[in-house]
Design a protein around this motif. Structure first.
Motif, PDB file in Angstrom:
ATOM      1  N   ARG A   1      -8.516 -17.095  -6.337  1.00 16.46           N
ATOM      2  CA  ARG A   1      -8.986 -15.765  -5.940  1.00 16.46           C
ATOM      3  C   ARG A   1      -9.303 -15.734  -4.442  1.00 16.46           C
ATOM      4  O   ARG A   1      -8.999 -14.766  -3.747  1.00 16.46           O
ATOM      5  N   ARG A   2      -9.929 -16.808  -3.959  1.00 17.74           N
ATOM      6  CA  ARG A   2     -10.224 -16.877  -2.524  1.00 17.74           C
ATOM      7  C   ARG A   2      -8.941 -16.915  -1.711  1.00 17.74           C
ATOM      8  O   ARG A   2      -8.839 -16.287  -0.647  1.00 17.74           O
ATOM      9  N   MET A   3      -7.953 -17.670  -2.190  1.00 16.18           N
ATOM     10  CA  MET A   3      -6.683 -17.730  -1.472  1.00 16.18           C
ATOM     11  C   MET A   3      -5.980 -16.385  -1.495  1.00 16.18           C
ATOM     12  O   MET A   3      -5.367 -15.971  -0.490  1.00 16.18           O
ATOM     13  N   ALA A   4      -6.057 -15.659  -2.599  1.00 14.01           N
ATOM     14  CA  ALA A   4      -5.443 -14.332  -2.693  1.00 14.01           C
ATOM     15  C   ALA A   4      -6.050 -13.388  -1.665  1.00 14.01           C
ATOM     16  O   ALA A   4      -5.343 -12.622  -0.997  1.00 14.01           O
ATOM     17  N   GLU A   5      -7.369 -13.459  -1.525  1.00 16.10           N
ATOM     18  CA  GLU A   5      -8.039 -12.610  -0.532  1.00 16.10           C
ATOM     19  C   GLU A   5      -7.609 -12.983   0.881  1.00 16.10           C
ATOM     20  O   GLU A   5      -7.406 -12.100   1.732  1.00 16.10           O
ATOM     21  N   ARG A   6      -7.446 -14.290   1.133  1.00 14.28           N
ATOM     22  CA  ARG A   6      -7.018 -14.729   2.459  1.00 14.28           C
ATOM     23  C   ARG A   6      -5.600 -14.256   2.760  1.00 14.28           C
ATOM     24  O   ARG A   6      -5.300 -13.820   3.884  1.00 14.28           O
ATOM     25  N   ILE A   7      -4.722 -14.313   1.766  1.00 13.48           N
ATOM     26  CA  ILE A   7      -3.345 -13.858   1.964  1.00 13.48           C
ATOM     27  C   ILE A   7      -3.315 -12.362   2.271  1.00 13.48           C
ATOM     28  O   ILE A   7      -2.550 -11.905   3.127  1.00 13.48           O
ATOM     29  N   ARG A   8      -4.123 -11.609   1.580  1.00 10.38           N
ATOM     30  CA  ARG A   8      -4.180 -10.167   1.846  1.00 10.38           C
ATOM     31  C   ARG A   8      -4.647  -9.891   3.272  1.00 10.38           C
ATOM     32  O   ARG A   8      -4.110  -9.021   3.960  1.00 10.38           O
ATOM     33  N   GLU A   9      -5.663 -10.642   3.702  1.00 14.98           N
ATOM     34  CA  GLU A   9      -6.165 -10.473   5.069  1.00 14.98           C
ATOM     35  C   GLU A   9      -5.095 -10.844   6.095  1.00 14.98           C
ATOM     36  O   GLU A   9      -4.929 -10.153   7.111  1.00 14.98           O
ATOM     37  N   GLU A  10      -4.380 -11.934   5.833  1.00 21.32           N
ATOM     38  CA  GLU A  10      -3.310 -12.343   6.743  1.00 21.32           C
ATOM     39  C   GLU A  10      -2.212 -11.288   6.808  1.00 21.32           C
ATOM     40  O   GLU A  10      -1.688 -10.980   7.895  1.00 21.32           O
ATOM     41  N   ALA A  11      -1.876 -10.713   5.652  1.00 20.74           N
ATOM     42  CA  ALA A  11      -0.846  -9.677   5.611  1.00 20.74           C
ATOM     43  C   ALA A  11      -1.272  -8.457   6.412  1.00 20.74           C
ATOM     44  O   ALA A  11      -0.474  -7.870   7.160  1.00 20.74           O
ATOM     45  N   ASP A  12      -2.540  -8.077   6.280  1.00 16.06           N
ATOM     46  CA  ASP A  12      -3.047  -6.922   7.032  1.00 16.06           C
ATOM     47  C   ASP A  12      -3.023  -7.195   8.533  1.00 16.06           C
ATOM     48  O   ASP A  12      -2.662  -6.320   9.329  1.00 16.06           O
ATOM     49  N   GLN A  13      -3.399  -8.411   8.917  1.00 14.22           N
ATOM     50  CA  GLN A  13      -3.411  -8.764  10.341  1.00 14.22           C
ATOM     51  C   GLN A  13      -1.998  -8.745  10.922  1.00 14.22           C
ATOM     52  O   GLN A  13      -1.775  -8.257  12.036  1.00 14.22           O
ATOM     53  N   ILE A  14      -1.054  -9.270  10.150  1.00 10.60           N
ATOM     54  CA  ILE A  14       0.333  -9.292  10.632  1.00 10.60           C
ATOM     55  C   ILE A  14       0.866  -7.874  10.766  1.00 10.60           C
ATOM     56  O   ILE A  14       1.512  -7.524  11.762  1.00 10.60           O
ATOM     57  N   SER A  15       0.612  -7.046   9.776  1.00  5.39           N
ATOM     58  CA  SER A  15       1.084  -5.653   9.832  1.00  5.39           C
ATOM     59  C   SER A  15       0.484  -4.931  11.025  1.00  5.39           C
ATOM     60  O   SER A  15       1.175  -4.174  11.715  1.00  5.39           O
ATOM     61  N   ALA A  16      -0.795  -5.173  11.298  1.00  7.95           N
ATOM     62  CA  ALA A  16      -1.442  -4.524  12.435  1.00  7.95           C
ATOM     63  C   ALA A  16      -0.819  -4.977  13.745  1.00  7.95           C
ATOM     64  O   ALA A  16      -0.611  -4.177  14.667  1.00  7.95           O
TER      65      ALA A  16
END
Length: 211
Positions: A133-148
């Motif tokens: 679950r922690r890794m899933a949250e980190r992946i989502r954050e990374e995806a948002d940062q890359i998109s930004a």
């Protein structure tokens, strides 16, 4: 918007879709840390598989050296079930008039060993799920940062992509691969408690057949 940005968004969407499938979201609502399709049973009760003599009345299984040694041997998954019957027969033949009581001790030992192992597996699955679950949250954050970063005015061309953004994209891809591999492993880990229950039930049946 560049084609590179569109491609990244497609990959991000695929990653998030992956996060929402499989064992990770299969947990019952009563326990968010239980990721398995199988219903969570935290610990077993002897009565679920045993209809023989009272376990306490048979006396402490650990005080009967031979019963304890046999219990630990046949409880181990390293011992094939095909070897259980001859081991039980040899023990029963030597037990004499105390056969029923001593075989009951054997089951008490088998139950304690297998249930203890199963409890550790169940607890480990919970910790594993928390890590996922922690890794899933980190992946989502990374995806948002890359998109930004891709949508920033300075990133209109692939040549303008900052080095940090490229490293983040590499980390995102790597984390996503690890997450997916761990999700696949979790599917097999979730089967272990059930396999232990089945082994316990089969051994109980074979012991009771000799009482």
């Amino acid at each position: 918007m560049t084609s590179r940005t569109l491609t990244l968004r497609a990959l991000t969407g695929l990653a998030l879709l992956t996060l929402g499938t499989g064992p990770v979201l299969a947990q019952p609502k009563s326990d968010p840390d239980w990721p398995c399709v199988q219903r969570k049973v935290s610990t077993l009760s002897p009565g679920t598989v045993w209809t023989g003599p009272d376990l306490e009345a048979a006396g402490p299984w650990g005080d009967d050296f031979e019963a304890a040694a046999l219990a630990q041997k046949i409880a181990s998954r390293r011992t094939p079930l095909a070897e259980v019957d001859p081991l039980l027969d040899a023990f029963a033949d030597k037990a004499g008039a105390d056969k029923d009581k001593r075989l009951t001790r054997v089951f008490a030992g088998v139950f304690e060993v297998i249930n203890g192992e199963r409890n550790k597996v169940v607890a480990g699955i919970g910790r594993y799920a928390q890590g996922q679950r922690r890794m899933a949250e980190r992946i989502r954050e990374e995806a948002d940062q890359i998109s930004a970063t891709k949508d920033a005015p300075s990133a209109q061309d692939a040549r303008d992509i900052p080095k940090d953004a490229s490293e983040l994209e590499t980390k995102f891809t790597w984390d996503r691969r690890i997450f997916q591999e761990r999700s696949q492993s979790l599917t097999y880990v979730c089967e272990v408690p059930t396999l232990l229950e089945q082994r316990l039930g089969e051994i109980a049946r074979r012991i009771q057949a000799r009482l």
